[in-house]
Design a protein around this motif. Structure first.
Motif, PDB file in Angstrom:
ATOM      1  N   ARG A 100       2.183  -6.385  17.280  1.00 37.44           N
ATOM      2  CA  ARG A 100       2.487  -7.803  17.063  1.00 37.44           C
ATOM      3  C   ARG A 100       2.311  -8.123  15.582  1.00 37.44           C
ATOM      4  O   ARG A 100       1.780  -7.304  14.829  1.00 37.44           O
ATOM      5  N   ALA A 101       2.737  -9.309  15.161  1.00 37.99           N
ATOM      6  CA  ALA A 101       2.635  -9.691  13.751  1.00 37.99           C
ATOM      7  C   ALA A 101       1.205  -9.462  13.267  1.00 37.99           C
ATOM      8  O   ALA A 101       0.246  -9.796  13.965  1.00 37.99           O
ATOM      9  N   GLY A 102       1.099  -8.853  12.082  1.00 33.77           N
ATOM     10  CA  GLY A 102      -0.221  -8.562  11.522  1.00 33.77           C
ATOM     11  C   GLY A 102      -0.694  -7.146  11.816  1.00 33.77           C
ATOM     12  O   GLY A 102      -1.639  -6.658  11.204  1.00 33.77           O
ATOM     13  N   ASP A 103      -0.019  -6.466  12.764  1.00 35.83           N
ATOM     14  CA  ASP A 103      -0.418  -5.107  13.116  1.00 35.83           C
ATOM     15  C   ASP A 103       0.211  -4.094  12.153  1.00 35.83           C
ATOM     16  O   ASP A 103       1.143  -4.396  11.398  1.00 35.83           O
ATOM     17  N   HIS A 104      -0.292  -2.882  12.260  1.00 35.70           N
ATOM     18  CA  HIS A 104       0.149  -1.782  11.403  1.00 35.70           C
ATOM     19  C   HIS A 104       0.312  -0.542  12.278  1.00 35.70           C
ATOM     20  O   HIS A 104      -0.356  -0.421  13.308  1.00 35.70           O
ATOM     21  N   PHE A 126       9.145  -8.872  11.048  1.00 31.84           N
ATOM     22  CA  PHE A 126       8.311  -9.441  12.123  1.00 31.84           C
ATOM     23  C   PHE A 126       6.835  -9.477  11.714  1.00 31.84           C
ATOM     24  O   PHE A 126       5.970  -9.797  12.530  1.00 31.84           O
ATOM     25  N   GLY A 127       6.530  -9.036  10.476  1.00 26.04           N
ATOM     26  CA  GLY A 127       5.131  -9.022  10.031  1.00 26.04           C
ATOM     27  C   GLY A 127       4.372  -7.790  10.500  1.00 26.04           C
ATOM     28  O   GLY A 127       3.143  -7.788  10.589  1.00 26.04           O
ATOM     29  N   ILE A 128       5.107  -6.716  10.800  1.00 23.47           N
ATOM     30  CA  ILE A 128       4.476  -5.461  11.240  1.00 23.47           C
ATOM     31  C   ILE A 128       4.645  -4.423  10.124  1.00 23.47           C
ATOM     32  O   ILE A 128       5.764  -4.177   9.665  1.00 23.47           O
ATOM     33  N   GLN A 129       3.536  -3.848   9.693  1.00 22.48           N
ATOM     34  CA  GLN A 129       3.561  -2.903   8.573  1.00 22.48           C
ATOM     35  C   GLN A 129       3.565  -1.461   9.067  1.00 22.48           C
ATOM     36  O   GLN A 129       2.948  -1.159  10.095  1.00 22.48           O
TER      37      GLN A 129
END
Ligand SMILES: Cc1ncc(COP(=O)(O)O)c(C=O)c1O
Length: 439
Positions: A100-104, A126-129
């Motif tokens: 989810r967003a913020g995850d890596h 989506f904010g996923i690294q």
């Protein structure tokens, strides 16, 4: 009869079949239906609440797709499978079930370029690294990239296009130590050659458009869950999964209902049927693919026009030891080789071939060829292509199940044409056998 006791060739035909539902036919019927009528008011309520697992709407499940899902789960040694409209859809759904967003997450760098683009560009939006690993069989290289927000490890069992073979048990151990599942794209290997879940992976994805279908007539994708990764040990981390309610079906239920069910990459029942027709002959085809590919790779390696061959079945491959341990039945049939003379020689070779089809598909009964530097990897910078080992003279081939002598004759024609062009080049490329780009 329990499908656990069946041999692979028997299971590929019989597993997943529900004789009662087939009304006497031995072929899985095509249920061309958008939705399914409820018997009564309570049944509708139960289907929506999940208390009744019958069918309601094809986006959530369909009897044809469901039979193929059962077959694939058996063949991969998994608990449950989800079928979707393409390999890209399978990968997207599998990963969005965990990220989810913020995850890596950490991924092998040497993967299908469409998957790398999805991770680098779409998931970043989506904010996923993502961080990429070059030396995929070095456990420390994976370990070094783990952060508190890391949620998944991803790699291909046999990498597209240069045939690095993933040491699944070694990398699964690092993933589990970090408390995250290992997702493996098993498209190139197929469950006939390698079953990642048995070696410690947690989830397998497939482009079923390739070997599993074999006919090249329909796209499809699958996610197969082992059901063994214990998401309940860290409920904070896996908030999206309802482990209390669904137990070891929590992940598959979530991706079926909430990810695939909402994003909507549903497989058409007709395509699921075509996939099922292909799977029934998988072992026979893959045996032939592998023996043909092995013969072609050995032959190519001896040709003076060829600078290098990247095939895990060759003694000279850096992946040979891992392949020998994990792939007793063969090494698949998609690999890369590089001709002297760069792009012009590669182009001359392709143009001269008569049997090989020039296309971006793979895993087909027909032999196929592609020049990655000007097609699948054309959008990358020169530096990025070098990192991936995609040079101007590199070609990717997918060896089919034709007579191998005919394939070698065709490649000889191509190499003759390449040599004519290469002879005109001021300088030949230095010979490089199996050098894997390390970033
Ligand atoms: C290893 C691998 N995974 C996934 C895909 C994507 O599959 P599809 O074309 O079915 O979306 C491909 C496509 O070539 C692939 O080679």
């Amino acid at each position: 009869m329990s499908s656990d006791t069946l041999g692979f060739a028997t299971a590929q035909i019989h597993a997943g079949q529900d004789r009662g539902a087939a009304h006497g036919t031995r072929v899985i019927p095509i249920h061309l239906a958008s939705g399914f009528a409820f018997d009564d008011f309570d049944q509708a309520r139960d289907r929506f609440s999940g208390d009744d697992v019958g069918f309601s709407y094809t986006r959530m499940g369909n009897p044809t797709a469901s039979a193929v899902e059962r077959k694939l789960a058996t063949l991969e040694g998994g608990r449950e499978a989800l079928l979707v409209g393409s390999g890209q859809a399978a990968l997207t759904v599998a990963m969005l079930g965990l990220l989810r967003a913020g995850d890596h997450f950490v991924s092998a760098r040497h993967i299908y370029e469409g998957s790398r683009g999805l991770f680098r560009e779409n998931f970043a939006g989506f904010g996923i690294q993502v961080d990429f690993v070059d030396d995929i069989d070095d456990p420390d290289a994976w370990h070094r990239l783990v952060r508190p927000e890391t949620r998944v490890f991803f790699a291909e069992s046999i990498a597209n296009p240069r045939n690095q073979v993933l040491d699944v048990p070694a990398i699964a151990a690092v993933a589990h130590e970090a408390g995250v599942p290992l997702v493996v794209d098993n498209t190139f290997a197929t469950p006939y050659l390698h079953r990642p879940l048995e070696w410690g992976a947690d989830v397998v994805v497939h482009s079923t458009s390739k070997f599993l279908s074999g006919h090249g007539a329909a796209l499809g994708g699958a996610v197969i869950d082992a059901g063994t990764f214990d998401f309940s040990t860290d409920p904070e981390r896996w908030q999206q999964l309802d482990h209390a309610r669904h137990g070891n079906r929590a992940y598959l239920t979530y991706i079926r209902n909430t990810i695939a069910g909402r994003l909507g990459p549903t497989i058409a029942p007709f395509n699921a049927f075509l996939l099922q027709q292909g799977i029934e002959t998988l072992s026979l085809r893959v045996e032939r693919h592998s023996s043909n590919a092995s013969a072609v790779a050995c032959w190519l390696e001896k040709q003076p026009e060829v600078a290098s061959v990247d095939y895990a079945g060759l003694a000279s491959s850096p992946s040979r030891a891992v392949a020998e341990r994990l792939y007793p039945r063969g090494n698949g049939s998609v690999f890369a080789f590089t001709v002297h003379g760069g792009e012009r020689a590669a182009a001359a070779l392709i143009e001269r071939l008569e049997l090989f089809s020039h296309m971006s598909h793979l895993g087909d009964v027909r032999s196929l060829i592609l020049h990655p530097a000007t097609t699948s990897h054309a959008r990358l910078s020169e530096v990025e292509r070098q990192q991936l080992g995609v040079t101007p003279g590199m070609l990717r081939i997918s060896i089919g199940i034709e007579d191998v002598a005919d394939l070698i004759r065709d490649l000889r024609r191509g190499l003759d044409a390449a040599a004519t062009v290469a002879d005109c080049e001021p300088m030949r490329q230095p010979a490089r056998r199996h050098a894997i780009a390390r970033g």
